[in-house]
Scaffold this active site. Structure first.
Site, PDB file in Angstrom:
ATOM      1  N   HIS A   7       0.828  -1.208   0.000  1.00 40.07           N
ATOM      2  CA  HIS A   7       0.000   0.000   0.000  1.00 40.07           C
ATOM      3  C   HIS A   7       0.860   1.254   0.000  1.00 40.07           C
ATOM      4  CE1 HIS A   7       0.583  -0.710   4.407  1.00 40.07           C
ATOM      5  NE2 HIS A   7       0.677   0.610   4.465  1.00 40.07           N
ATOM      6  N   HIS A  79       4.030   7.029   3.778  1.00 43.02           N
ATOM      7  CA  HIS A  79       4.992   5.937   3.594  1.00 43.02           C
ATOM      8  C   HIS A  79       4.554   5.009   2.474  1.00 43.02           C
ATOM      9  CE1 HIS A  79       2.272   3.921   6.649  1.00 43.02           C
ATOM     10  NE2 HIS A  79       2.505   2.869   5.899  1.00 43.02           N
ATOM     11  N   GLU A 130       7.926   0.927   4.878  1.00 46.99           N
ATOM     12  CA  GLU A 130       7.424  -0.137   5.744  1.00 46.99           C
ATOM     13  C   GLU A 130       7.626  -1.462   5.022  1.00 46.99           C
ATOM     14  OE1 GLU A 130       3.191  -0.024   6.568  1.00 46.99           O
ATOM     15  OE2 GLU A 130       3.347  -1.490   8.185  1.00 46.99           O
TER      16      GLU A 130
END
Lengths: 134, 134
Positions: A7, A79, A130
């Site tokens: 994502h 992010h 991430e």
């Protein structure tokens, strides 16, 4: 090592308004809002054909996105999350290469219930990365 | 209206170093660098399983990412590009909803040789949005 883009996270000051923008103005499929108090955010998933955008609004007093929104009151890209097969192997490779893993270096359970790590944006061209084990 | 995420663009001050980070530290597949003087950038594609990241370094005196890098010298996430089937229909829908299309509102030929438009970040939670007709 990097698999799919799981994502793209966008921090927003007003989740209801941001959801309406993606649904009505951009014509995307959006989820219901989900409060994740243990992660300090409320999230809406924008479901694209090949990945998703996560709209994040701060929840509670110690939200991890509060400082970002204080600096970027209109919101912004927060992010990028990539999938990895083995998060401990990924961490060890990154540390060996001199990259900084945030926190104590141990994977935490992320917003999707899977092990995640965050990498220092200074080591990745100003981009918070991430990693999520899938 | 929104189709696939075509790419996530990250502006970087040093393309050689950024490419090495994605290839060697993160273990991703990266392309050769391509100079696109008509777009004011040199680009490297980071090829993920479901989409790509584009690393952009300024090229020439009038690069569209120069101001961003002046504000963010370490680099950072610059824009998200979504695919649309009909860019003129998309533009008309967006304008009808009050969103601002950058420039004169006419699609330009983007870095992949296809028609693109950019949308004002102030109308999209601080995120610069590119639409590409595919």
């Amino acid at each position: 090592m990097l698999g799919r883009v799981n994502h793209i996270a966008i921090a927003v000051p007003d989740l209801v308004a941001a959801t309406a923008t993606y649904r009505d103005t951009l014509g995307a499929r959006v989820s219901q809002a989900q409060a994740l108090p243990e992660h300090g955010v409320t999230v809406v998933f924008v479901e694209l054909a090949n990945t998703k955008v996560e709209l994040l609004e701060p929840l509670g007093d110690a939200s991890p996105i509060a400082a970002f929104l204080a600096k970027n009151p209109a919101g912004g890209m927060h992010h990028v999350c990539y999938e990895v097969e083995d998060i401990l192997a990924a961490r060890d490779r990154l540390k060996g290469a001199g990259a900084r893993v945030l926190g104590d270096g141990e994977p935490k359970t992320g917003a999707h219930g899977k092990p995640v790590l965050f990498l220092h944006p200074k080591d990745f061209n100003g981009t918070l990365v991430e990693l999520e084990q899938v």
